[in-house]
Write an enzyme that holds these catalytic residues in place. Structure first.
Site, PDB file in Angstrom:
ATOM      1  CB  SER A  24       7.149  30.180  -4.744  1.00 38.39           C
ATOM      2  OG  SER A  24       6.566  31.128  -4.869  1.00 38.39           O
ATOM      3  CG  ASN A 111      -5.773  33.817  -6.116  1.00 35.87           C
ATOM      4  OD1 ASN A 111      -4.627  33.920  -5.791  1.00 35.87           O
ATOM      5  ND2 ASN A 111      -6.808  33.878  -5.541  1.00 35.87           N
ATOM      6  CB  THR A 156       7.055 -13.009 -26.187  1.00 33.99           C
ATOM      7  OG1 THR A 156       7.490 -14.355 -26.216  1.00 33.99           O
ATOM      8  CG2 THR A 156       6.606 -12.369 -27.580  1.00 33.99           C
ATOM      9  CG  HIS A 157       7.070 -14.495 -21.695  1.00 34.46           C
ATOM     10  ND1 HIS A 157       5.967 -14.323 -20.887  1.00 34.46           N
ATOM     11  CD2 HIS A 157       6.524 -15.051 -23.102  1.00 34.46           C
ATOM     12  CE1 HIS A 157       4.910 -14.608 -21.567  1.00 34.46           C
ATOM     13  NE2 HIS A 157       5.190 -14.938 -22.758  1.00 34.46           N
ATOM     14  CB  SER A 278      34.215   1.598 -13.787  1.00 38.82           C
ATOM     15  OG  SER A 278      34.765   1.367 -12.478  1.00 38.82           O
ATOM     16  CE  LYS A 284      31.469  -1.916 -15.329  1.00 42.85           C
ATOM     17  NZ  LYS A 284      30.371  -2.696 -15.307  1.00 42.85           N
ATOM     18  CG  ASN A 286      29.696   1.334 -16.501  1.00 44.45           C
ATOM     19  OD1 ASN A 286      29.767   0.059 -16.997  1.00 44.45           O
ATOM     20  ND2 ASN A 286      30.308   1.861 -15.598  1.00 44.45           N
ATOM     21  CD  GLU A 291      23.472   1.931 -15.717  1.00 43.49           C
ATOM     22  OE1 GLU A 291      23.344   1.233 -15.055  1.00 43.49           O
ATOM     23  OE2 GLU A 291      24.504   2.606 -16.264  1.00 43.49           O
ATOM     24  CE1 TYR A 318      -3.120  29.628  -6.021  1.00 43.77           C
ATOM     25  CE2 TYR A 318      -3.400  30.800  -3.671  1.00 43.77           C
ATOM     26  CZ  TYR A 318      -2.743  30.220  -4.900  1.00 43.77           C
ATOM     27  OH  TYR A 318      -1.433  30.144  -4.656  1.00 43.77           O
ATOM     28  CD  GLN A 323       4.047  29.616  -3.459  1.00 43.32           C
ATOM     29  OE1 GLN A 323       3.474  30.581  -3.642  1.00 43.32           O
ATOM     30  NE2 GLN A 323       4.970  29.017  -2.156  1.00 43.32           N
ATOM     31  CE  LYS A 326       3.744  28.709  -9.737  1.00 44.94           C
ATOM     32  NZ  LYS A 326       2.854  28.192  -8.590  1.00 44.94           N
TER      33      LYS A 326
HETATM   34  N1  ARG Z   1       2.889  32.198  -5.693  1.00 44.49           N
HETATM   35  C1  ARG Z   1       1.572  31.658  -5.686  1.00 44.49           C
HETATM   36  C2  ARG Z   1       1.435  30.634  -6.496  1.00 44.49           C
HETATM   37  O1  ARG Z   1       2.351  30.114  -6.955  1.00 44.49           O
HETATM   38  C3  ARG Z   1       0.814  32.987  -6.613  1.00 44.49           C
HETATM   39  C4  ARG Z   1      -0.391  33.013  -5.975  1.00 44.49           C
HETATM   40  C5  ARG Z   1      -0.669  33.538  -4.546  1.00 44.49           C
HETATM   41  N2  ARG Z   1      -1.828  34.016  -4.320  1.00 44.49           N
HETATM   42  C6  ARG Z   1      -2.198  34.135  -3.161  1.00 44.49           C
HETATM   43  N3  ARG Z   1      -3.473  34.768  -2.729  1.00 44.49           N
HETATM   44  N4  ARG Z   1      -1.376  34.139  -1.928  1.00 44.49           N
HETATM   45  O2  ARG Z   1       0.482  30.098  -6.517  1.00 44.49           O
END
Ligand code: ARG
Length: 463
Positions: A24, A111, A156-157, A278, A284, A286, A291, A318, A323, A326
């Protein structure tokens, strides 16, 4: 074979496709300042508990500081085999300062470490969002204050309904963003809880003082249950849910600007700097920014559903599924900050076509309710007045005229009590000023709303 920090029991090298799949780092690398901040507090906590010496804590902290500087300057190589930012920093520390680095992870697991990092990150991000929204509300109030004499049709509407001040219309958005600020402040309370020291899931055998860690990192609270601490992502979901509501507000404002800037409405013109052309149609201009703001709302909703689904039915505690929190979180923060920034810059540069707005408010029988009110003031019950004005509207349509363009005799066909003073009663100004009920569009009310908004903003800035 590159040594991993966890592969003591493994005899076979991790398959490359597994490394690529489980890594990650490309996403969580942005957590590095928080990871280092958390590790520094952890060192001091270990030192206070007598788990490491002061000298060891100093060495670790100095090493972490150097790594932070390298990361700040882009002098750091990332590698999928090291999975995530936590492993990268620890591995680098080992390389830089040697064996003592192996003590850093005592009484800690990734964790609780990742839970801490995300909380630290989100605390900062939430404060930035709140600050941005406070400033945007200020921009809206300033815009409204400049349009206390701009009359437009209220809808309204998506049908013209009754005249309102443009200031009143914009102050409706002020209220929406005020509630958004409240929601973000509220979610911040639950983000601002310190999970470190719960270790993998059950707590730790070391005599650490978690309240001391919390103090060092400026958390008012520590998590009460270790299993909850490592597996709770409610705070992420709450943030993204508040963000979804906020984005929905942005999409409504964006949509209005898109409509208002069409030739059909012709209420506003966006500044050239906030519009695009455009590639084929030279004429144009825009409203792409609006949007895209409208479109990105869908992305944020998608992230909310992704997070809720990711957490659905996950057994304690956990799980690696988590993961995946994020990417949606980071992207939501980015989009939201962009939307706030863009609206803040775009709004003061909008040209309002007051004449067009006024014209639109004078056509389409927006004074029909007021004519009924006029009849009520003459002692006619509202329902009867409503029916009578309905007939008058039908007649006016057949003559291709507005109600106020009918002459007194024509009006008196429908109700003999109507007098000359009705014409004054039906002017845009009178219609606006009569709406004195609290929260209504009379100039006085809107001025009061602007004043109280300014007071709120000053107070919020001070707090
Ligand atoms: N990269 C992991 C996450 O974002 C970190 C925690 C990983 N823990 C584990 N026991 N593999 O969740």
């Amino acid at each position: 074979m590159k040594d991993k920090l966890w592969n003591g029991r493994f005899s076979e090298r991790t398959d490359r496709s597994v490394e690529r799949f489980t890594s990650s780092i490309q996403i969580d690398k942005r957590l590095y300042p928080y990871d280092i901040q958390g590790s520094i507090a952890h060192c001091r906590t270990l030192e206070k508990a007598g788990v490491i010496s002061e000298q060891e804590a100093d060495m670790l902290i100095e090493g972490l500081g150097r790594i932070k500087r390298d990361l700040d300057h882009g002098k750091f190589d990332f590698d999928d085999s090291l999975e995530d930012i936590h492993m990268h920093i620890e591995a680098r520390l080992l390389q830089d300062i040697g064996k003592v680095a192996q003590k850093l992870h005592t009484a800690r697991s990734r964790n609780d470490q990742v839970a801490l990092d995300v909380r630290l990150y989100l605390r900062d991000a939430t404060c930035q969002v709140i600050d941005g929204l406070v400033n945007l509300r200020r921009t809206i109030v300033d815009f409204a204050a400049n349009h206390l004499d701009t009359v437009m049709p209220g809808y309204t509407h998506t049908q013209r309904a009754q005249p309102v001040l443009l200031a009143h219309h914009m102050m409706a958005y002020y209220e929406m963003f005020r509630r958004d600020c409240q929601r973000f402040r509220d979610s911040l309370k639950r983000t601002n809880v310190m999970p470190l020291g719960t270790a993998a899931l059950a707590g730790t055998t070391y005599p650490i003082d978690r309240r001391y860690t919390a103090e060092l990192l400026d958390f008012p609270e520590v998590s009460a249950n270790s299993m909850d601490a490592v597996s709770d992502r409610d705070f992420v979901i709450e943030f993204v849910s508040a963000a979804s509501i906020c984005a929905m507000h942005f999409s409504r404002l964006a949509e209005e600007f898109i409509l208002w800037s069409t030739t059909e409405f012709n209420f506003i013109e966006l500044a050239d700097a906030f519009a695009t052309g455009s590639s084929i149609m030279p004429q144009k201009k825009n409203p792409d920014v609006c949007e895209l703001i409208r479109g990105k709302t869908g992305t944020i909703y998608g992230h909310l559903v992704a997070l809720l689904t990711m957490m659905k039915a996950l057994p304690l505690s956990y799980n690696r599924d988590m993961q995946e929190d994020k990417k949606p979180l980071f992207e939501t923060v980015e989009i939201l900050l962009d939307c706030i920034h863009l609206f803040r810059r775009m709004l003061p540069k909008i040209t309002v076509n007051k004449q067009s707005m006024r014209q639109a408010a004078s056509e389409g029988f927006l004074n029909a309710t007021d004519m009924a009110d006029y009849l009520v003031s003459r002692g006619i019950p509202f329902r009867q007045a409503h029916a009578c004005v309905g007939k008058a509207v039908g007649y006016a349509v057949s003559k291709n005229k507005e109600l106020h363009q009918l002459n007194l005799e024509e009006l008196q066909q429908f109700e003999s009590d109507i007098c000359e003073d009705i014409f004054d009663y039906l002017t845009l100004e009178q219609m606006i000023e009569r709406r004195l009920s609290e929260g209504g569009t009379s100039t006085d009310n809107v001025k009061k709303a602007i004043d109280s908004a300014r007071k709120q903003l000053d107070q919020e800035n001070g707090s």
